[in-house]
Design a protein around this motif. Structure first.
Motif, PDB file in Angstrom:
ATOM      1  N   GLN A   1       0.800  -1.223   0.000  1.00 43.78           N
ATOM      2  CA  GLN A   1       0.000   0.000   0.000  1.00 43.78           C
ATOM      3  C   GLN A   1       0.836   1.279   0.000  1.00 43.78           C
ATOM      4  O   GLN A   1       0.290   2.376   0.054  1.00 43.78           O
ATOM      5  CB  GLN A   1      -0.914   0.000   1.233  1.00 43.78           C
ATOM      6  N   SER A   2       2.159   1.124  -0.081  1.00 45.58           N
ATOM      7  CA  SER A   2       3.036   2.287  -0.069  1.00 45.58           C
ATOM      8  C   SER A   2       2.909   3.066  -1.381  1.00 45.58           C
ATOM      9  O   SER A   2       2.198   2.661  -2.309  1.00 45.58           O
ATOM     10  CB  SER A   2       4.485   1.852   0.152  1.00 45.58           C
ATOM     11  N   GLU A   3       3.612   4.165  -1.476  1.00 49.60           N
ATOM     12  CA  GLU A   3       3.520   5.027  -2.658  1.00 49.60           C
ATOM     13  C   GLU A   3       3.875   4.290  -3.946  1.00 49.60           C
ATOM     14  O   GLU A   3       3.278   4.528  -4.996  1.00 49.60           O
ATOM     15  CB  GLU A   3       4.446   6.235  -2.479  1.00 49.60           C
TER      16      GLU A   3
ATOM     17  N   THR B   1      14.190   4.001  -3.745  1.00 55.43           N
ATOM     18  CA  THR B   1      14.551   2.590  -3.561  1.00 55.43           C
ATOM     19  C   THR B   1      14.327   2.119  -2.135  1.00 55.43           C
ATOM     20  O   THR B   1      14.445   0.922  -1.862  1.00 55.43           O
ATOM     21  CB  THR B   1      16.030   2.362  -3.922  1.00 55.43           C
ATOM     22  N   GLY B   2      14.045   3.074  -1.222  1.00 57.57           N
ATOM     23  CA  GLY B   2      13.992   2.719   0.181  1.00 57.57           C
ATOM     24  C   GLY B   2      15.369   2.654   0.798  1.00 57.57           C
ATOM     25  O   GLY B   2      15.519   2.292   1.960  1.00 57.57           O
TER      26      GLY B   2
ATOM     27  N   GLU C   1      13.433  -9.957   1.298  1.00 54.33           N
ATOM     28  CA  GLU C   1      14.610  -9.462   2.014  1.00 54.33           C
ATOM     29  C   GLU C   1      15.113  -8.130   1.458  1.00 54.33           C
ATOM     30  O   GLU C   1      15.250  -7.960   0.242  1.00 54.33           O
ATOM     31  CB  GLU C   1      15.741 -10.491   1.942  1.00 54.33           C
ATOM     32  N   GLU C   2      15.393  -7.188   2.366  1.00 55.63           N
ATOM     33  CA  GLU C   2      15.987  -5.908   2.024  1.00 55.63           C
ATOM     34  C   GLU C   2      17.268  -5.754   2.827  1.00 55.63           C
ATOM     35  O   GLU C   2      17.272  -5.902   4.050  1.00 55.63           O
ATOM     36  CB  GLU C   2      15.032  -4.759   2.334  1.00 55.63           C
ATOM     37  N   LEU C   3      18.361  -5.465   2.138  1.00 55.64           N
ATOM     38  CA  LEU C   3      19.674  -5.425   2.773  1.00 55.64           C
ATOM     39  C   LEU C   3      20.171  -3.996   2.942  1.00 55.64           C
ATOM     40  O   LEU C   3      20.119  -3.189   2.016  1.00 55.64           O
ATOM     41  CB  LEU C   3      20.693  -6.172   1.916  1.00 55.64           C
TER      42      LEU C   3
END
Length: 321
Positions: free
Chosen positions: A96-98, A228-229, A241-243
Motif C-alpha cells: 500500500q506504499s507510494e 529505492t527505500g 529481504e531488504e539489505l
C-alpha cells in the motif's frame, strides 16, 4: 433354478470374487481381509473441520476484503503468529506504499494462503505464503509466491596493512546451495526496531571477532535514491529481504591480518561454524559469487568515484579483535 439365477448368486456372494475370462465366469478365493490402521483411513467426504481463516480490510481497497487462510499442517498458533508478525504486516504495508502494487488501484489482493512458519525461538524467522493478486485490467493473477525473512545487514570490512587493502570475509556452510560460501559478515535484524547499524556491528563481532564503533560505520545503501527505500533487494521475484550494506575501513598492522586468517568464530550453539578469511581487495570481485560481496563492491566503488565517502581511514584502535 436357471443358469442366470446361479450367476447372480455367485456375483452377490461376499466371500468369493468373480472374473470374466472369454465369456465364462470363473470364481477365485477372496484374499484374506486385512485390518487397516485408523491413521491410514481416507475419508470419502470433506474434512469436517474448516480451515483456519481470517478476514482483513485494507485502506486501499475498502470494499474488497482479503481472506487469509492456513494451509493443511499450519497450526492455530502458527497461523495467528503469522498474521500478527512484523514480516506479514510489513508486506501489507509495502503493498500500500507510494510505489506499492495496490497503491494505484490497478491491482486487488483477494486471498493469502499461509503455507509455512519457521520459528526462531519465540519469534517468526521465516514465513512462506502465496498471495492472490489480480490485475484489474486483464483479470489475470500476478505471480505471488513469497518467502518472507525481513530486513538484514551486511558489512564490507576493508583493512589497510603494509600498503595492501584486505577484505574480511566469512566462510560457512550454506545448506540451501550445498556448499561452503565466502561472504560478507551478515545477519538478520532480530526485532522490529529497524536498528540496521547496531545489528551490523553486532554481526561483525559475532562472525569475525572484530569490535567496531557505531560512529565509524558508513551506510553505503544510504547513497541510493530515496525511491529505492535505500536498501538493496537481492531477489524480489521470490523473497522480501531488504539489505542494508555498510562499510568500515581502517588501518591495522600485519599481526592483525595474520590473527584473523582462519580464525574460528560464530555462535556454535546456534549451529554457526564460521572461519574468517582475509583476501586482498583487488582480488575480491573474483573470489566469490556471494551477491552481498558483489553489491558492496559496486556501491563502494561508485560512492568513492562520486566523492561520497569519508576522506580518512579509521585508526587501528577502531578495529579491535
Amino acid at each position: 433354478m436357471t443358469y442366470l439365477h446361479l450367476l447372480q448368486l455367485r456375483l452377490l456372494q461376499p466371500s468369493r470374487a468373480t472374473i470374466s475370462i472369454a465369456g465364462k465366469i470363473t470364481t477365485l478365493p477372496s484374499p484374506p481381509r486385512q485390518s487397516r490402521p485408523p491413521c491410514c483411513r481416507m475419508s470419502s467426504g470433506s474434512d469436517p473441520s474448516p480451515p483456519l481463516s481470517h478476514t482483513l480490510t485494507l485502506p486501499v481497497q475498502p470494499g474488497e476484503p482479503v481472506h487469509v487462510v492456513a494451509a493443511p499442517g499450519v497450526s492455530d498458533s502458527q497461523f495467528r503468529s503469522a498474521i500478527d508478525s512484523s514480516l506479514f504486516k510489513q508486506w501489507l504495508k509495502n503493498l500500500q506504499s507510494e510505489t506499492g502494487i495496490l497503491s494505484s488501484g490497478a491491482g486487488t489482493l483477494k486471498r493469502v494462503l499461509i503455507q509455512g512458519v519457521d520459528m526462531f525461538g519465540s519469534r517468526i524467522g521465516f514465513l512462506k505464503f502465496k498471495a492472490d493478486i489480480f490485475d484489474k485490467e486483464t483479470g489475470k493473477k500476478v505471480p505471488g509466491i513469497v518467502f518472507a525473512r525481513g530486513p538484514a545487514v551486511a558489512v564490507l570490512i576493508l583493512l589497510d596493512s603494509d600498503g595492501v587493502t584486505y577484505a574480511v570475509l566469512t566462510e560457512q556452510a550454506r545448506v540451501p546451495v550445498g556448499r561452503f560460501v565466502l561472504e560478507l559478515p551478515a545477519g538478520m535484524l532480530d526485532d522490529d526496531k529497524g536498528d540496521f547499524v547496531g545489528t551490523a556491528v553486532r554481526e561483525v563481532e559475532e562472525e569475525t571477532g572484530i569490535q567496531l564503533n557505531l560512529e565509524d560505520m558508513v551506510d553505503l545503501t544510504a547513497f541510493l535514491n530515496p525511491s529505492t527505500g535505500c536498501r538493496v533487494i537481492p531477489s524480489p521475484g521470490g523473497c522480501d529481504e531488504e539489505l542494508g550494506i555498510f562499510l568500515f575501513r581502517g588501518n591495522v598492522d600485519s599481526a592483525i591480518i595474520k590473527q584473523l586468517q582462519g580464525k574460528e568464530t560464530g555462535l556454535q550453539d546456534h549451529g554457526e561454524l564460521i572461519k574468517v578469511r582475509v583476501i586482498p581487495y583487488e582480488k575480491l570481485w573474483r573470489a566469490t559469487g556471494d551477491a552481498k560481496v558483489l553489491m558492496a563492491i559496486g556501491l563502494y566503488e561508485m560512492a568513492k568515484r562520486e566523492g561520497l565517502l569519508p576522506l580518512k581511514n579509521q585508526p587501528a584502535t577502531s578495529a579491535r579483535t
